[in-house]
Design an enzyme around this catalytic site. Sequence first.
Site, PDB file in Angstrom:
ATOM      1  N   SER A 127      44.513  29.412  42.161  1.00  0.00           N
ATOM      2  CA  SER A 127      44.245  30.504  41.219  1.00  0.00           C
ATOM      3  C   SER A 127      45.454  30.770  40.339  1.00  0.00           C
ATOM      4  CB  SER A 127      43.969  31.803  41.970  1.00  0.00           C
ATOM      5  OG  SER A 127      42.870  31.689  42.792  1.00  0.00           O
ATOM      6  N   HIS A 148      38.397  25.599  39.762  1.00  0.00           N
ATOM      7  CA  HIS A 148      38.679  26.945  40.263  1.00  0.00           C
ATOM      8  C   HIS A 148      37.395  27.726  40.501  1.00  0.00           C
ATOM      9  CE1 HIS A 148      40.476  31.180  39.649  1.00  0.00           C
ATOM     10  NE2 HIS A 148      40.647  30.802  40.903  1.00  0.00           N
TER      11      HIS A 148
END
Length: 523
Positions: A127, A148
């Site tokens: 992240s 992600h």
Amino acid sequence: MNSSASNPPPFRLIGVVGSGAMGRGIAQLFAQAGIGVRLHDANPTALSSALAALGESFAKLVDKGRLAPEAAQRARASLEAVDSLDALAGCELIVEAIVEQLDAKRELFQALEPIVGDEAVLATNTSSLSVTAIAARCRAPARVAGLHFFNPVASMKVVEIVRAVRTDEAVVERLVALVRATGHRPVVARDTPGFIVNHAGRAYGTEALAALGEGVADFETIDRVLREQVSFDGNGFRLGPFELLDLTALDVSQPVMESIYRQFFDEPRFRPSVLGAQRLAAGLLGRKTGEGFYRYDARGARTDVQAEPAAPAAAVRPPVWIAPGPRAALVASTARALGAVVREAEAPGEHELVLVAPLGLDASAASRAGAAGVDLPAERLVAIDTLFPIEPGRCRRRVLMATPATRAEYRDAAHALFASDGVAVTMLRDSPGFVAQRVVAMIVSIGSEIAQQRIASPADIDAAVRAGLGYPLGPLAMGDAIGAATVCEILDNLHALTGDPRYRIGGWLRRRAQLRLSLLHED
Ligand SMILES: NC(=O)c1ccc[n+]([C@@H]2O[C@H](COP(=O)([O-])OP(=O)(O)OC[C@H]3O[C@@H](n4cnc5c(N)ncnc54)[C@H](O)[C@@H]3O)[C@@H](O)[C@H]2O)c1
């Protein structure tokens, strides 16, 4: 990039490394899409508990009728737990979801490179780390990208595909097709701090914390304003910024706020708040510790809910005079509909309540702007925020602010007038851009900067923010709904009044406002 959910997935066998909250969700998503998955974790206990949790999750989906028993059976059968990295040989894609540490991720990919084939793609679920930095230690950095996912993986239906500096375009395209095949929405981002969602999400909490730090109102009031005043065709923010900080927990949010600010070399738009840092130091983390901005019981329910104070009963109902401007007619018709006597005259009479509807200015500055160059009487002046609907039947909350010189009877008269149809009213301390104007303008400003920097396409920015943050509109569509010129007026006035470069307007937003183009317009 034309594959759709009906096309075969571009990878038949995927290795997932790390079987924590994210890895198990990612493994489940691929398995349900009919893809073979090998799941590995350095910790055997973690791996077996992930397998048990996955079994329970499939069973629950079947119980709820959301997955056919045969489909669950197939998904279970396509999932295999493996106890060594060597067992990942043959996987065409590896997705890592291990601990968020640069060295650990670099070492993992370096160890995997000789095991998997030359054609295999290596993807990281990081992240906050630089995908480019993770790739840099690999023999073949062109095959490394970010993939992600958001938490929880199954219900957060957007996935950022992160193109690092040396990522091969074909790798990006295959990952886009993979995400489509799972039924999630792929969005492509350049490798930059926060990618799209965590970058675009900086405005809401950061600007609300700035308003709190400036003493505009207490945090509960700011939450009420953003939850109830903001309305795009009846849709707004589901949680106030402080409720959201409590939900995410400050030990997660504050480091993200600080890291994005630092990674963009102290960009003032992301400047974090001293208040957040102090509350983190005090251990006021949020729901998970029972106390953050609010207090919670063991089940996560608020224990400190208090009714909002009632509107003051105004002793006087003075006639109203409204300062001229593009929003004067709206304020006049609303005041009349609420029973006020509105006086049409060039200048306010002696005992009249003076209403102004500033954009990006505080009430004091609006009093100096004056009608026809004449200063307005600050002691009788109240400002109303007209950025969102204020008409009876079209709003849940109206937001006012008075100058420090406004007399209590005029402040109360305005409060009582605008609460007279039962709509909640917030009276803020005088401040440029009220609360909603500055927060929403900053969301649009930061979203426009993401577009300006070509981090992602305008459509992907808006799709990612709607799905990832749950906003009613993406930042660019939000700007279009308000009007780019209005957003610019708010930001220019905030900038002029505060001198704070966080409010400076970037090229993407300014040009589209000047040319009356949509903020979604690409060039
Ligand atoms: N939790 C979230 O909300 C979220 C959202 C998006 C992305 N991420 C990212 O996903 C990754 C995983 O997050 P998480 O919340 O699932 O973490 P987690 O702590 O729940 O799970 C991490 C797992 O990785 C295993 N692990 C650690 N080092 C390993 C190694 N070298 N080799 C193999 N296994 C190893 C651990 O045993 C653990 O089971 C992180 O990079 C995180 O930043 C998390």
